[in-house]
Design an enzyme around this catalytic site. Structure first.
Site, PDB file in Angstrom:
ATOM      1  N   SER A 138       5.088   3.256  12.248  1.00  0.00           N
ATOM      2  CA  SER A 138       5.343   3.539  10.838  1.00  0.00           C
ATOM      3  C   SER A 138       5.652   2.217  10.139  1.00  0.00           C
ATOM      4  CB  SER A 138       6.482   4.549  10.698  1.00  0.00           C
ATOM      5  OG  SER A 138       6.740   4.841   9.339  1.00  0.00           O
ATOM      6  N   SER A 139       6.670   2.196   9.295  1.00  0.00           N
ATOM      7  CA  SER A 139       7.026   0.987   8.541  1.00  0.00           C
ATOM      8  C   SER A 139       8.359   1.225   7.846  1.00  0.00           C
ATOM      9  CB  SER A 139       5.952   0.678   7.493  1.00  0.00           C
ATOM     10  OG  SER A 139       6.392  -0.301   6.578  1.00  0.00           O
ATOM     11  N   TYR A 152       0.737   4.094   0.962  1.00  0.00           N
ATOM     12  CA  TYR A 152       1.194   3.449   2.195  1.00  0.00           C
ATOM     13  C   TYR A 152       2.576   3.967   2.594  1.00  0.00           C
ATOM     14  CZ  TYR A 152       2.422  -0.130   5.609  1.00  0.00           C
ATOM     15  OH  TYR A 152       2.807  -0.785   6.762  1.00  0.00           O
ATOM     16  N   LYS A 156       3.485   6.590   5.714  1.00  0.00           N
ATOM     17  CA  LYS A 156       4.349   6.066   6.763  1.00  0.00           C
ATOM     18  C   LYS A 156       5.584   6.956   6.928  1.00  0.00           C
ATOM     19  CE  LYS A 156       2.046   2.464   8.210  1.00  0.00           C
ATOM     20  NZ  LYS A 156       1.429   2.478   9.562  1.00  0.00           N
TER      21      LYS A 156
END
Length: 253
Positions: A138-139, A152, A156
């Site tokens: 993920s982020s 984005y 995520k």
């Protein structure tokens, strides 16, 4: 610490650059057989040769993870080549940060459905493993609002939720599922390398946010991901491991 990865079989998507490359090479260094995919066939071939040079079985194929049938076929071929499957690492991202509809479509098909399809294709094989593990990348953009808010960040965040659900639903089958949320990670040819050149103001501002004064290396992210994928992490499931050098300040309970 012995991660107990000797002889294990792993699939890593996006395994020719950055974090995915570092994960594949770290797995191989620990004795795991590794299959990788990416869209560039020449880069896949070159990386497979480097992995095999470490003395492990290696397999690779040019695949766009947004292509469901091609991804499913790759997983089957990888398992046949390696002799089974214990670990899947879903690493590919469309890096879609625009607010247009096309960016949302790309993020959905690549980040989210690329992960879901990978897991679905691998599930019959993981069910046969005595140490099955799923790791999704993920982020920190999935945890907080930053310049990547939009497709984005949204997808995520969805990956964290999806993986947590997997962990709960698959625990009785002894299949673990965890997420890694990297902070800004710098490598040549990567997005932050491009931003450093193309948008130096954004690069300086982003760098200044991290109290360590630097960005992560792919190897630092890979170390956490490979640990979570390994039998050494046998009772860790449903975790979102944030590796960001204290970039984010939200408390994660």
């Amino acid at each position: 610490m012995d991660l107990k990865l000797q002889g294990r079989k792993a699939v890593v998507t996006g395994g020719t650059k950055g974090i995915g490359l570092a994960i594949a090479e770290t797995l191989a260094a620990e004795g795991a057989a590794v299959a990788i995919c990416a869209r560039n066939a020449a880069e896949v071939e070159a990386e497979v040769e480097r992995l095999a040079a470490k003395g492990v079985a290696a397999f690779g194929k040019a695949v766009d993870v947004a292509d469901g049938p091609a991804l499913t076929a790759f997983v089957t071929e990888a398992a046949n080549a390696l002799g089974g499957l214990d670990i899947v690492v879903a690493n590919v991202s469309a890096l879609a940060v625009g607010g247009d509809e096309e960016s949302w479509k790309k993020g959905f098909e690549t980040d989210l459905m690329g992960t879901v399809r990978l897991v679905d294709a691998a599930m019959p094989l993981l069910e046969k493993s005595d140490a099955a593990a799923i790791v999704t990348i993920s982020s920190v953009s999935g945890r907080e609002i930053d310049f990547a808010a939009g497709p984005y960040g949204a997808f995520k965040a969805a990956l964290i939720h999806y993986t947590q659900g997997l962990a709960y639903n698959l625990a009785a089958k002894n299949i673990r599922a965890n997420t890694v949320s990297p902070g800004n990670t710098y490598f040549k040819g990567g997005v932050w390398d491009q931003i450093e050149t193309g948008n130096p103001e954004l690069f300086r501002a982003s760098l200044a946010l991290n109290p360590t004064g630097r960005m992560a290396t792919p190897e630092e992210i890979a170390n956490g991901a490979v640990f979570l994928a390994s039998p050494a992490a046998s009772f860790i499931t449903g975790t979102n491991l944030v590796i960001d050098g204290a970039l984010t300040r939200g408390v994660q309970f």
